[in-house]
Each structure stands twice: as structure tokens, then as C-alpha cells.
Scaffold this active site. Structure first.
Site, PDB file in Angstrom:
ATOM      1  N   GLY A 131       0.769  -1.239   0.000  1.00  0.00           N
ATOM      2  CA  GLY A 131       0.000   0.000   0.000  1.00  0.00           C
ATOM      3  C   GLY A 131       0.801   1.291   0.000  1.00  0.00           C
ATOM      4  N   LYS A 156      -6.209   5.630  11.511  1.00  0.00           N
ATOM      5  CA  LYS A 156      -7.588   5.379  11.966  1.00  0.00           C
ATOM      6  C   LYS A 156      -7.505   4.948  13.431  1.00  0.00           C
ATOM      7  CE  LYS A 156      -8.912   2.436   8.531  1.00  0.00           C
ATOM      8  NZ  LYS A 156      -9.785   1.640   7.620  1.00  0.00           N
ATOM      9  N   THR A 164       0.380  -4.453  11.770  1.00  0.00           N
ATOM     10  CA  THR A 164       1.441  -4.432  10.756  1.00  0.00           C
ATOM     11  C   THR A 164       2.645  -3.634  11.242  1.00  0.00           C
ATOM     12  OG1 THR A 164      -0.220  -4.607   9.016  1.00  0.00           O
ATOM     13  CG2 THR A 164       1.961  -3.822   8.355  1.00  0.00           C
ATOM     14  N   GLY A 219      -2.946  -1.627  13.917  1.00  0.00           N
ATOM     15  CA  GLY A 219      -1.624  -1.449  14.511  1.00  0.00           C
ATOM     16  C   GLY A 219      -0.752  -2.700  14.404  1.00  0.00           C
ATOM     17  N   ASP A 231      -4.021   1.065  11.051  1.00  0.00           N
ATOM     18  CA  ASP A 231      -5.390   0.620  11.296  1.00  0.00           C
ATOM     19  C   ASP A 231      -5.413  -0.104  12.647  1.00  0.00           C
ATOM     20  OD1 ASP A 231      -8.081   0.098  10.529  1.00  0.00           O
ATOM     21  OD2 ASP A 231      -7.526  -1.796   9.602  1.00  0.00           O
ATOM     22  N   ASP A 281      -5.894  -0.090  -1.734  1.00  0.00           N
ATOM     23  CA  ASP A 281      -6.782  -0.779  -2.672  1.00  0.00           C
ATOM     24  C   ASP A 281      -8.023  -1.350  -2.006  1.00  0.00           C
ATOM     25  OD1 ASP A 281      -5.248  -2.876  -1.302  1.00  0.00           O
ATOM     26  OD2 ASP A 281      -6.207  -4.242  -2.723  1.00  0.00           O
TER      27      ASP A 281
HETATM   28  P1  IMP Z   1      -3.121  -2.885  10.399  1.00  0.00           P
HETATM   29  O1  IMP Z   1      -2.111  -3.989  10.488  1.00  0.00           O
HETATM   30  O2  IMP Z   1      -4.501  -3.341  10.781  1.00  0.00           O
HETATM   31  O3  IMP Z   1      -2.730  -1.596  11.064  1.00  0.00           O
HETATM   32  O4  IMP Z   1      -3.347  -2.590   8.882  1.00  0.00           O
HETATM   33  C1  IMP Z   1      -2.440  -2.063   8.113  1.00  0.00           C
HETATM   34  C2  IMP Z   1      -2.605  -2.520   6.690  1.00  0.00           C
HETATM   35  O5  IMP Z   1      -3.959  -2.868   6.309  1.00  0.00           O
HETATM   36  C3  IMP Z   1      -2.245  -1.315   5.868  1.00  0.00           C
HETATM   37  O6  IMP Z   1      -0.872  -1.381   5.550  1.00  0.00           O
HETATM   38  C4  IMP Z   1      -3.141  -1.431   4.656  1.00  0.00           C
HETATM   39  O7  IMP Z   1      -2.448  -2.159   3.679  1.00  0.00           O
HETATM   40  C5  IMP Z   1      -4.344  -2.231   5.104  1.00  0.00           C
HETATM   41  N1  IMP Z   1      -5.510  -1.365   5.376  1.00  0.00           N
HETATM   42  C6  IMP Z   1      -5.987  -1.011   6.580  1.00  0.00           C
HETATM   43  N2  IMP Z   1      -7.041  -0.184   6.470  1.00  0.00           N
HETATM   44  C7  IMP Z   1      -7.230  -0.001   5.149  1.00  0.00           C
HETATM   45  C8  IMP Z   1      -8.175   0.786   4.381  1.00  0.00           C
HETATM   46  O8  IMP Z   1      -9.061   1.499   4.894  1.00  0.00           O
HETATM   47  N3  IMP Z   1      -8.039   0.708   3.029  1.00  0.00           N
HETATM   48  C9  IMP Z   1      -7.099  -0.052   2.413  1.00  0.00           C
HETATM   49  N4  IMP Z   1      -6.195  -0.783   3.100  1.00  0.00           N
HETATM   50  C10 IMP Z   1      -6.258  -0.755   4.448  1.00  0.00           C
HETATM   51 MG    MG Z   2      -0.259  -2.300   3.794  1.00  0.00          MG
END
Ligand code: IMP
Ligand code: MG
Length: 182
Positions: A47, A137, A113, A111, A109, A165
Site C-alpha cells: 500500500g 484510523k 502491521t 496497529g 489501522d 486498494d
Molecule cells: P493494520 O495492520 O490493521 O494496522 O493494517 C495495516 C494494513 O492494512 C495497511 O498497511 C493497509 O495495507 C491495510 N488497510 C488497513 N485499512 C485499510 C483501508 O481502509 N483501506 C485499504 N487498506 C487498508
Molecule cells: Mg499495507
């Protein structure tokens, strides 16, 4: 004959708003890493590829020239929700030991990742790890994680565009949209 363009979801954040914000972020990052000549960027694929392209050039404009490498991670997700399991698809090759590292991602999102990427870098001996995301977020956080540099804080909505995406679509939009709001 004029062909009507299809109905598009309204833009949440425009291309010009993003570009202006990136220049502010670049100056702040440059100031923060000033005096650490060996600092480097690890950007999280997929992303972040659009954000990193613009942020990298904005950094060049303010005189910062970090080495840049990539870490590919994927969370098993339905179209809009992450399952919580994260896989490292490709590890960075850049040596990070005793270096100040800036992690770059598109969105923070749950957290998970960034927390995992942070842990990987520390395990490999990074001296310090800061992070920069275009979007945050905070309402969706599962793991407490705060980014050091944030472009825009947004509500709990699935967004797309500018690298992000929905089922591999919308990555090439210049701004951020809410695909459900068409
Ligand atoms: P986390 O591990 O939940 O913080 O998510 C991080 C990864 O999820 C990001 O690097 C994005 O690739 C994907 N992601 C999270 N939210 C969205 C969104 O609203 N749109 C698209 N991709 C998202
Ligand atoms: Mg990502």
C-alpha cells in the site's frame, strides 16, 4: 458524442491536500533525522508505494537522501477487514544494525502491521525506529501503536486510492476515496 463518465465516490482527501501535507511531513522528518546521516527508510508494501514515491521526492527537496528499502507484509483480509494474521512476504535487504530507521506505511489501522515491522527492525539491531503513515484510523486500534508522523487522522471507514486498494482496485487514484459512498 460526449461519453458520460461513470459515477465516482466523492473524494475524502484530494490530491492537492495530500501533496501539501507531504511537504510538511518531509520537513518535519528532515528536522527529526538531521544529525543522523545514516538514517534509512523501510517502506511497507504494497500500500505505501505511492506515498513513498512522493514522500521520497519531497525529502529530496528538503535535502534528505536516506537509503530506501522495502518490507512486504500482508494481512489475510476479506475485502475490507483484516483477520489479524500477518505474514512477511519479503524481508528488507538493507543492513539496519545501529541505524535510525523510519518505517513508512499507507495507513495505521489495527496497529498489527507496524507493531510487527517495528519488532522485526529492533530484533535486527536498529538503533531507533520511528514511523510515518499517510492515514491514521485511531478508532480501529487493537495493538497500542502510535506513529511519529501522521498525514491525516480519519474516522473508522474503509478507504482507497493513492496506493490503498479495495480488491486490488483504486490504487492509482490521485486522492483518497470512500468506495462505499458512491
Ligand atoms: P493494520 O495492520 O490493521 O494496522 O493494517 C495495516 C494494513 O492494512 C495497511 O498497511 C493497509 O495495507 C491495510 N488497510 C488497513 N485499512 C485499510 C483501508 O481502509 N483501506 C485499504 N487498506 C487498508
Ligand atoms: Mg499495507
Amino acid at each position: 458524442m460526449k461519453i458520460k463518465s461513470s459515477i465516482k465516490p466523492p473524494e475524502m482527501i484530494s490530491a492537492s491536500q495530500i501533496q501539501r501535507r507531504i511537504h510538511v511531513l518531509a520537513r518535519r522528518i528532515q528536522q527529526s533525522f538531521d544529525g543522523q546521516p545514516d538514517w534509512a527508510i523501510i517502506a511497507i508494501l504494497n500500500g505505501s508505494y505511492v506515498f513513498l514515491a512522493d514522500l521520497g521526492r519531497a525529502l529530496h527537496k528538503v535535502g534528505a537522501h536516506p537509503q530506501i528499502d522495502f518490507l512486504a507484509m500482508s494481512s489475510y483480509r476479506t475485502q475490507t477487514r483484516s483477520s489479524g494474521r500477518i505474514r512477511v512476504e519479503r524481508l528488507f535487504k538493507l543492513p539496519v544494525r545501529r541505524r535510525a530507521i523510519l518505517l513508512v506505511d499507507d495507513i495505521l489501522d489495527s496497529g498489527r502491521t507496524l507493531a510487527l515491522a517495528h519488532q522485526l527492525l529492533k530484533q535486527r539491531g536498529a538503533q531507533s525506529v520511528q514511523s510515518c503513515v499517510l492515514l491514521d484510523k485511531p478508532d480501529r486500534r487493537v495493538i497500542p501503536f502510535q506513529a511519529d508522523f501522521v498525514g491525516f487522522t480519519i474516522p473508522d471507514r474503509f478507504v482507497a486510492g493513492y496506493g490503498l486498494d479495495l480488491a486490488f482496485r483504486y490504487r492509482n487514484l490521485p486522492g483518497i476515496i470512500d468506495p462505499s459512498a458512491s
